[in-house]
Scaffold this active site. Structure first.
Site, PDB file in Angstrom:
ATOM      1  N   THR A 196      44.308  37.502  41.598  1.00 44.43           N
ATOM      2  CA  THR A 196      43.298  36.930  42.062  1.00 44.43           C
ATOM      3  C   THR A 196      42.092  37.479  41.226  1.00 44.43           C
ATOM      4  OG1 THR A 196      43.023  38.664  43.692  1.00 44.43           O
ATOM      5  CG2 THR A 196      44.028  36.610  44.173  1.00 44.43           C
ATOM      6  N   TYR A 230      30.774  42.875  43.443  1.00 44.04           N
ATOM      7  CA  TYR A 230      31.425  42.748  42.513  1.00 44.04           C
ATOM      8  C   TYR A 230      30.819  42.754  40.841  1.00 44.04           C
ATOM      9  CZ  TYR A 230      35.602  41.465  44.899  1.00 44.04           C
ATOM     10  OH  TYR A 230      36.959  41.904  45.708  1.00 44.04           O
ATOM     11  N   VAL A 241      37.248  35.284  44.227  1.00 43.39           N
ATOM     12  CA  VAL A 241      37.534  34.325  45.331  1.00 43.39           C
ATOM     13  C   VAL A 241      39.070  34.396  45.717  1.00 43.39           C
ATOM     14  CG1 VAL A 241      35.539  32.926  44.952  1.00 43.39           C
ATOM     15  CG2 VAL A 241      37.445  32.506  43.713  1.00 43.39           C
ATOM     16  N   HIS A 242      39.455  35.645  46.021  1.00 44.44           N
ATOM     17  CA  HIS A 242      40.806  35.825  46.330  1.00 44.44           C
ATOM     18  C   HIS A 242      41.427  34.861  47.141  1.00 44.44           C
ATOM     19  CE1 HIS A 242      40.325  40.129  45.143  1.00 44.44           C
ATOM     20  NE2 HIS A 242      38.990  40.220  45.744  1.00 44.44           N
ATOM     21  N   ASP A 243      41.117  34.739  48.428  1.00 45.78           N
ATOM     22  CA  ASP A 243      41.806  33.863  49.371  1.00 45.78           C
ATOM     23  C   ASP A 243      41.627  32.509  48.864  1.00 45.78           C
ATOM     24  OD1 ASP A 243      42.078  36.019  50.765  1.00 45.78           O
ATOM     25  OD2 ASP A 243      39.919  35.567  51.901  1.00 45.78           O
TER      26      ASP A 243
END
Length: 322
Positions: A196, A230, A241-243
């Site tokens: 990610t 970040y 935008v990990h998710d």
């Protein structure tokens, strides 16, 4: 064929992007959203999920609140320094008020009823702590066969972001994560930090999102606190935008390249608590006594077409089918 999808989430800025990604995709049948403690307390994560759905004009999607704490030990801290005081950079009140009431039942009950009613296997994308999912599998073992797969955002192959060892979602409830990943009832795909972070988007991408229309502008407006965090973590103007990366895989299987490996979660109370132990050794080098090789394998996301993924996310969030 439309993907039947449920999102279990703790919004969170990247969770908001992930919910919108699914809500705006016409090849997704978004059956429901369940919430869990995590980035901020359950009351805030639930309200944030409702408001993001309202932004996307998806009052057809039921929302139910779930666990407000981990299975065993209390969560030591939340992620307000990353996501802001309300989980959305202090901007949640700028989103529309939800027109649909919160479901009167709890998250596990809603998950069970949606699975029971589905004609086809359902993909669940848990993008917060895994407490609700562990409770579902424990309370309703007969429904495991109705879950096509779990696409989980969590873990890190080379360490964590909350401690040196652990990623936030897994660290927030390691016992629940161990129950889900080591249980073997449901096929799991794990989308870890290692990938990610490589999928981070920059200021130009965010500018294009903001210019795409009212929804894109509203999502971009949720990012100031997240962006400030970040900016330091990445060393450039951008966010991770990990998710949304995990939900992209849930929507379009194969957009991430995965490799099977045994995965376990460290549940001690020491400095390694919440670490994901991923055995990537060649099969011939693995000993049967290590406690990993005898159990289930998890598909671990290891690579993707980075630019292709970023364009997929942008197109969907901008309301353009990709």
């Amino acid at each position: 064929m439309r993907t039947k999808l449920i999102i279990d989430t703790d919004p969170g800025v990247d969770d908001a992007f992930a919910i919108a990604l699914a809500a705006l995709s016409d090849d997704v049948d978004l059956l429901g959203v369940t919430t869990v403690f995590g980035n901020v307390p359950l009351t805030a994560t639930t309200r944030n999920a409702q408001r993001v759905l309202a932004l996307c004009k998806r009052d057809d999607v039921p929302v139910a609140a779930g666990a407000e704490r981990p299975l065993v030990h209390r969560q030591p801290r939340e992620a307000r320094p990353v996501h802001g005081s309300d989980g959305l950079s202090g901007r949640s009140a700028a989103l529309p008020e939800p027109s649909r009431e919160l479901e009167p039942t709890d998250a596990v009950t809603l998950l069970a009823s949606l699975l029971e009613a589905a004609d086809d296997p359902v993909t669940i994308a848990p993008i917060g702590p895994l407490t609700n999912i562990a409770a579902l599998l424990a309370a309703h073992p007969g429904l495991a066969s109705r879950i096509g797969r779990l696409v989980i955002m969590g873990g890190g192959l080379a360490g964590g972001n909350t401690t040196a060892a652990a990623e936030f979602n897994i660290w927030s409830d390691p016992e629940a994560a161990h129950r889900v990943l080591a249980g073997g009832e449901v096929p799991c795909t794990l989308v870890p930090l290692d990938l990610t972070h490589r999928c981070a988007v920059d200021a130009a991408w965010l500018g294009r999102l903001a210019a795409s229309g009212p929804i894109g502008a509203a999502l971009d407006a949720l990012t100031p606190d997240y962006l400030a965090h970040y900016r330091k973590a990445l060393g450039f103007e951008g966010i991770v935008v990990h998710d949304a990366v995990a939900v992209a895989e849930a929507i379009r299987p194969g957009i991430l390249r995965t490799a099977p490996a045994p995965v376990r979660v460290e549940c001690s109370v020491g400095p390694a608590r919440g670490a994901t132990i991923v055995d990537r050794r060649p099969q011939g080098q693995k000993a049967d006594t290590d406690g990993l090789t005898g159990g289930p394998f998890t598909e671990v996301a290891v690579d993707t077409d980075l630019e292709g993924l970023r364009e997929f996310l942008l197109d969907r969030l901008a309301g353009r089918r990709a």
